[in-house]
Design an enzyme around this catalytic site. Structure first.
Site, short mmCIF file in Angstrom:
data_model
loop_
_atom_site.label_atom_id
_atom_site.label_comp_id
_atom_site.label_asym_id
_atom_site.label_seq_id
_atom_site.Cartn_x
_atom_site.Cartn_y
_atom_site.Cartn_z
N TYR A 1 -3.26 -15.88 -51.49
CA TYR A 1 -2.42 -15.55 -50.34
C TYR A 1 -1.88 -14.13 -50.51
CZ TYR A 1 0.82 -15.83 -46.51
OH TYR A 1 1.46 -15.59 -45.31
N GLN B 1 0.09 -22.60 -42.64
CA GLN B 1 -1.20 -23.05 -42.11
C GLN B 1 -2.37 -22.55 -42.96
OE1 GLN B 1 1.11 -21.25 -40.57
NE2 GLN B 1 0.26 -19.55 -39.37
N HIS C 1 12.30 -5.53 -50.55
CA HIS C 1 11.28 -6.54 -50.29
C HIS C 1 11.72 -7.51 -49.20
CE1 HIS C 1 8.00 -5.94 -53.08
NE2 HIS C 1 8.87 -5.63 -54.02
N GLU D 1 12.58 -12.91 -62.63
CA GLU D 1 11.19 -12.50 -62.45
C GLU D 1 10.91 -11.21 -63.22
OE1 GLU D 1 8.29 -11.49 -58.63
OE2 GLU D 1 10.47 -11.44 -58.41
N HIS D 2 11.80 -10.23 -63.05
CA HIS D 2 11.69 -8.95 -63.74
C HIS D 2 12.96 -8.70 -64.55
CE1 HIS D 2 9.68 -8.52 -59.71
NE2 HIS D 2 8.66 -8.25 -60.50
N ASP E 1 4.64 -3.27 -60.78
CA ASP E 1 4.13 -3.71 -59.48
C ASP E 1 2.73 -3.19 -59.22
OD1 ASP E 1 6.38 -5.15 -58.77
OD2 ASP E 1 7.28 -3.52 -57.61
N GLU F 1 -1.23 -51.42 -80.84
CA GLU F 1 -0.96 -51.22 -79.41
C GLU F 1 -1.56 -52.33 -78.56
OE1 GLU F 1 -2.25 -47.26 -78.35
OE2 GLU F 1 -0.45 -46.34 -79.22
#
Length: 414
Positions: free
Chosen positions: A116, A177, A248, A313-314, A347, A401
């Site tokens: 994506y 979707q 962002h 994240e960073h 990045d 067992e």
């Protein structure tokens, strides 16, 4: 400005992703499962206001986009690609020799992967580079990219990045979707084995909804950065590190930690001054107003406690001796050390993927790598001698067992 105790109390009460979206996303996924391409085209019109007769782009369109790049853009994308490729080749897991041991592991590339690539507020050729390159190095047979349609066509730099990384299919469809299409397949889009890549909350919840039916990298939240700074830090540079995350999206989170109250006050003044003139001010100002924190720590240990609790994240360390934090800062997506390793370089150019865990998930998971595009299984090939050495104990465990056919499976071979 908050003390460490104030921040930790407030931070622990922060809500995660908006659960109310889940019902909407589940409906979208079910519609795509039932109606296939028809649902995708309807959602393109409804959500993106774009009518798409044909969902898939031709390979010639990718090559044309690459050929039309100016030299500077082409060189930048190629340099990024090469750095990512070399780094991922270096960390790619190596096959063990079957001659060295009777038990070993084998690795195989995933057959089909969906990526994506966000469209929304900006276009991201870097996301293609930071995902498709990894799949390519792993040896994935079929790499598919989905990205939201645009009225003036898909960003040419995104298409060029798809060409550089050898993407096999590009579909102009986005949102929840597209995740459903990659999971279930449609008349046009083949179902994949794993879906990776960042997206908005609808994409995150779609991945959550389909998890178990398809592999996913993570359920990502808004981007985030936490910085530890001292009086040696370049505060102008720090301000732009903050803005770089904030631009962002309005939900982006930025945290600055220091043992020096004066430094935090100076930084706050600089941020407020620059905020009046910064580009993408509408997005940045909302992020700063609602999700920006200045945190005063008593000492290095407390600063690291805050960092590991945020598990960002960073993580960026811009102090006189950033190396001293390497073993103390444990739970982060990626760790950037020093003035010349800003997060933004990660990045685009450093080499590790910029697809990283958010929302405290760095406490138990990792950033995307070439090895996430491979499956691993154990191989057990025992000699009769080894079997005889372990059979009695295995048979006994099966007996206690009460798995008597397990026991007999061993016994008949002795």
């Amino acid at each position: 400005m908050l003390s460490a105790q104030q921040f930790l109390k407030e931070f622990n009460n922060v809500e995660s992703l908006n659960e109310s979206l889940y019902e909407i996303v589940s409906h979208i996924c079910e519609e795509v499962k039932l109606q296939g391409d028809k649902a995708l085209k309807n959602y393109n019109l409804q959500f993106d206001q774009v009518e798409t007769e044909k969902l898939e782009l031709e390979q010639s369109q990718l090559k044309n986009a690459y050929d039309m790049l100016d030299n500077e853009t082409r060189d930048a994308l190629e340099q990024s690609y090469q750095r990512i490729k070399v780094y991922q080749e270096n960390i790619k897991v190596k096959q063990e020799s079957s001659q060295q041991t009777e038990c070993y592991e084998r690795y195989h590339p995933i057959e089909r992967v969906g990526i994506y690539v966000p469209g929304g507020k900006a276009s991201y050729p870097s996301t293609v580079l930071m995902t498709a390159t990894l799949a390519q190095v792993a040896g994935v047979n079929e790499i598919t990219v989905v990205t939201p349609p645009q009225n003036n066509g898909i960003c040419q730099e995104v298409l060029a990045a798809c060409y550089i990384t050898g993407v096999h299919h590009v579909y102009q469809v986005g949102g929840a979707q597209s995740i459903a299409a990659l999971t279930y397949g449609t008349e046009t889009i083949k179902k994949v084995d794993k879906i990776v890549g960042p997206g908005n909350q609808y994409v995150a919840y779609a991945k959550k909804f389909v998890f178990g039916q398809v592999g996913i990298d993570q359920i990502a939240g808004p981007t985030e950065i936490a910085l530890i700074i001292d009086e040696s830090a370049d505060l102008d540079a720090i301000a732009y590190d903050v803005f770089a995350q904030a631009e962002h999206d309005e939900m982006a989170c930025t945290y600055v930690i220091s043992e020096n109250e004066k430094v935090l006050n100076q930084l706050n003044t600089i941020i407020q001054e620059k905020l009046q003139y910064v580009e993408r001010q509408d997005i940045i100002s909302q992020s700063i107003a609602n999700h920006h924190y200045l945190i005063l720590a008593q000492d290095t240990e407390e600063a690291c406690l805050i960092m590991n609790t945020i598990a960002p994240e960073h993580a960026s360390i811009q102090t006189r001796a950033p190396e001293m934090y390497i073993d103390k800062v444990k739970y982060v997506g990626a760790l950037f050390l020093g003035h010349f390793s800003p997060e933004v370089i990660g990045d685009y150019m450093a080499g590790p993927s910029h697809v990283l865990p958010t929302n405290q998930t760095a406490r138990f998971t990792n950033g995307l790598s070439v090895n996430d595009f491979m499956t691993r299984h154990s191989v057990i090939h025992l000699s009769q001698k080894t079997f005889n050495e372990v059979a009695e104990s295995a048979e006994h465990i099966a007996h206690i067992e009460s798995l008597f056919n397990h026991e007999k499976s061993i016994h008949v071979r002795r």
